[in-house]
Scaffold this motif. Structure first.
Motif, PDB file in Angstrom:
ATOM      1  N   HIS A  50       4.717  10.322   1.825  1.00 26.44           N
ATOM      2  CA  HIS A  50       4.256   9.025   1.355  1.00 26.44           C
ATOM      3  C   HIS A  50       4.857   7.968   2.268  1.00 26.44           C
ATOM      4  CE1 HIS A  50       3.976  11.422  -2.354  1.00 26.44           C
ATOM      5  NE2 HIS A  50       3.068  10.569  -2.749  1.00 26.44           N
ATOM      6  N   VAL A  51       4.078   6.938   2.541  1.00 24.57           N
ATOM      7  CA  VAL A  51       4.586   5.799   3.291  1.00 24.57           C
ATOM      8  C   VAL A  51       4.135   4.550   2.548  1.00 24.57           C
ATOM      9  CG1 VAL A  51       4.611   4.560   5.486  1.00 24.57           C
ATOM     10  CG2 VAL A  51       4.374   7.052   5.470  1.00 24.57           C
ATOM     11  N   ILE A 100       0.861  -1.188   0.000  1.00 24.27           N
ATOM     12  CA  ILE A 100       0.000   0.000   0.000  1.00 24.27           C
ATOM     13  C   ILE A 100       0.895   1.236   0.000  1.00 24.27           C
ATOM     14  CG2 ILE A 100      -1.735   1.301   1.311  1.00 24.27           C
ATOM     15  CD1 ILE A 100      -2.495  -1.413   2.650  1.00 24.27           C
ATOM     16  N   LEU A 101       0.531   2.218  -0.810  1.00 28.71           N
ATOM     17  CA  LEU A 101       1.213   3.509  -0.763  1.00 28.71           C
ATOM     18  C   LEU A 101       0.229   4.526  -0.196  1.00 28.71           C
ATOM     19  CD1 LEU A 101       3.818   5.071  -1.398  1.00 28.71           C
ATOM     20  CD2 LEU A 101       2.773   5.700  -3.586  1.00 28.71           C
ATOM     21  N   VAL A 102       0.561   5.054   0.995  1.00 31.75           N
ATOM     22  CA  VAL A 102      -0.289   6.048   1.653  1.00 31.75           C
ATOM     23  C   VAL A 102       0.292   7.431   1.358  1.00 31.75           C
ATOM     24  CG1 VAL A 102      -1.332   6.808   3.815  1.00 31.75           C
ATOM     25  CG2 VAL A 102      -0.730   4.392   3.512  1.00 31.75           C
ATOM     26  N   TYR A 103      -0.529   8.298   0.799  1.00 34.96           N
ATOM     27  CA  TYR A 103      -0.132   9.663   0.436  1.00 34.96           C
ATOM     28  C   TYR A 103      -0.825  10.638   1.383  1.00 34.96           C
ATOM     29  CZ  TYR A 103      -0.010  13.877  -2.567  1.00 34.96           C
ATOM     30  OH  TYR A 103       0.166  15.145  -3.067  1.00 34.96           O
ATOM     31  N   ILE A 163       8.714   8.555   2.389  1.00 37.98           N
ATOM     32  CA  ILE A 163       9.215   9.649   1.561  1.00 37.98           C
ATOM     33  C   ILE A 163       8.737  10.950   2.191  1.00 37.98           C
ATOM     34  CG2 ILE A 163       9.289  10.647  -0.745  1.00 37.98           C
ATOM     35  CD1 ILE A 163       8.267   7.878  -1.779  1.00 37.98           C
ATOM     36  N   ASN A 164       9.633  11.678   2.797  1.00 35.46           N
ATOM     37  CA  ASN A 164       9.301  12.957   3.421  1.00 35.46           C
ATOM     38  C   ASN A 164       9.474  14.074   2.406  1.00 35.46           C
ATOM     39  OD1 ASN A 164       8.726  12.069   6.084  1.00 35.46           O
ATOM     40  ND2 ASN A 164      10.919  11.762   6.403  1.00 35.46           N
ATOM     41  N   GLY A 165       8.441  14.870   2.210  1.00 33.61           N
ATOM     42  CA  GLY A 165       8.536  16.009   1.306  1.00 33.61           C
ATOM     43  C   GLY A 165       8.423  15.600  -0.144  1.00 33.61           C
ATOM     44  N   TYR A 166       8.895  16.498  -0.994  1.00 32.32           N
ATOM     45  CA  TYR A 166       8.781  16.297  -2.432  1.00 32.32           C
ATOM     46  C   TYR A 166       9.988  15.559  -2.976  1.00 32.32           C
ATOM     47  CZ  TYR A 166       8.304  17.410  -7.379  1.00 32.32           C
ATOM     48  OH  TYR A 166       8.195  17.313  -8.735  1.00 32.32           O
ATOM     49  N   ALA A 167       9.742  14.581  -3.840  1.00 40.04           N
ATOM     50  CA  ALA A 167      10.808  13.871  -4.545  1.00 40.04           C
ATOM     51  C   ALA A 167      10.534  14.003  -6.038  1.00 40.04           C
ATOM     52  CB  ALA A 167      10.842  12.404  -4.143  1.00 40.04           C
ATOM     53  N   LYS A 168      11.537  14.386  -6.802  1.00 39.83           N
ATOM     54  CA  LYS A 168      11.374  14.441  -8.258  1.00 39.83           C
ATOM     55  C   LYS A 168      11.076  13.041  -8.771  1.00 39.83           C
ATOM     56  CE  LYS A 168      14.185  18.514  -8.939  1.00 39.83           C
ATOM     57  NZ  LYS A 168      15.341  19.120  -9.580  1.00 39.83           N
TER      58      LYS A 168
END
Length: 134
Positions: A99-100, A38-41, A112-117
Motif C-alpha cells: 500500500h502507498v 489516496i491509498l494505492v493498494y 506499507i510493505n507486505g501484510y500489516a495486522k
C-alpha cells in the motif's frame, strides 16, 4: 495456493467488502475534488496475504472508518497496462501486497510493505492522514 476472491466491474474492485477505484486518473480527480489523500493498494489474485487483508483487515469496522478518509485505488500487479506499469514503477511496487498513501498530487506519505495486522494498518493510515494534514 490460496486465491483471493476478488470481484470487480469496469470501474471498481472489491476487496473484503471495500470498494476501490481501478482507474488511477479517476481516483486522482476525486482526491483533488474532495481534498483527500489516496491509498494505492497493489495486489494480485494469487497473493495469500491479500486474502488475509480481505478477511482480517478490510472487513474490520475500525479499518473501514479510517479508509473513508482516503480515496482508494487497487492496482493488480499482474496488469501490464501503461497506467499500472507507470504506478508500479513510480511507487516501486514489485510484490503484493503493498500500500502507498499519497497526496492528491502524488507525493508519498506512507508505504506499507507486505501484510500489516489491523492495528498496525490503522496506525499507518493515521500516520498518513497526519502527514497529509501538514
Amino acid at each position: 495456493m490460496n486465491a483471493a476472491p476478488v470481484l470487480s466491474d469496469q470501474s471498481y474492485s472489491y476487496h473484503g467488502g471495500t470498494k476501490w477505484h481501478t482507474n488511477f486518473s479517476d481516483a486522482e480527480s476525486v482526491a483533488k475534488e474532495q481534498d483527500k489523500p489516496i491509498l494505492v493498494y497493489f495486489w494480485t489474485t494469487w497473493c495469500t496475504y491479500c486474502e488475509d487483508y480481505n478477511q482480517n483487515v478490510y472487513s474490520d469496522p475500525a479499518v473501514r472508518d479510517r479508509l473513508d478518509d482516503f480515496v482508494l485505488v487497487a492496482i493488480n500487479l499482474d496488469n501490464d497496462s501503461p497506467q499500472a506499469s507507470r504506478l508500479k514503477q513510480r511507487y516501486d511496487a514489485t510484490y503484493p501486497p503493498q500500500h502507498v498513501a499519497i497526496t492528491p498530487q502524488g507525493d508519498r506519505l506512507v508505504k506499507i510493505n507486505g501484510y500489516a495486522k489491523k492495528e498496525a494498518f490503522i496506525d499507518y493510515l493515521e500516520r498518513a492522514q497526519r502527514r497529509a494534514e501538514q
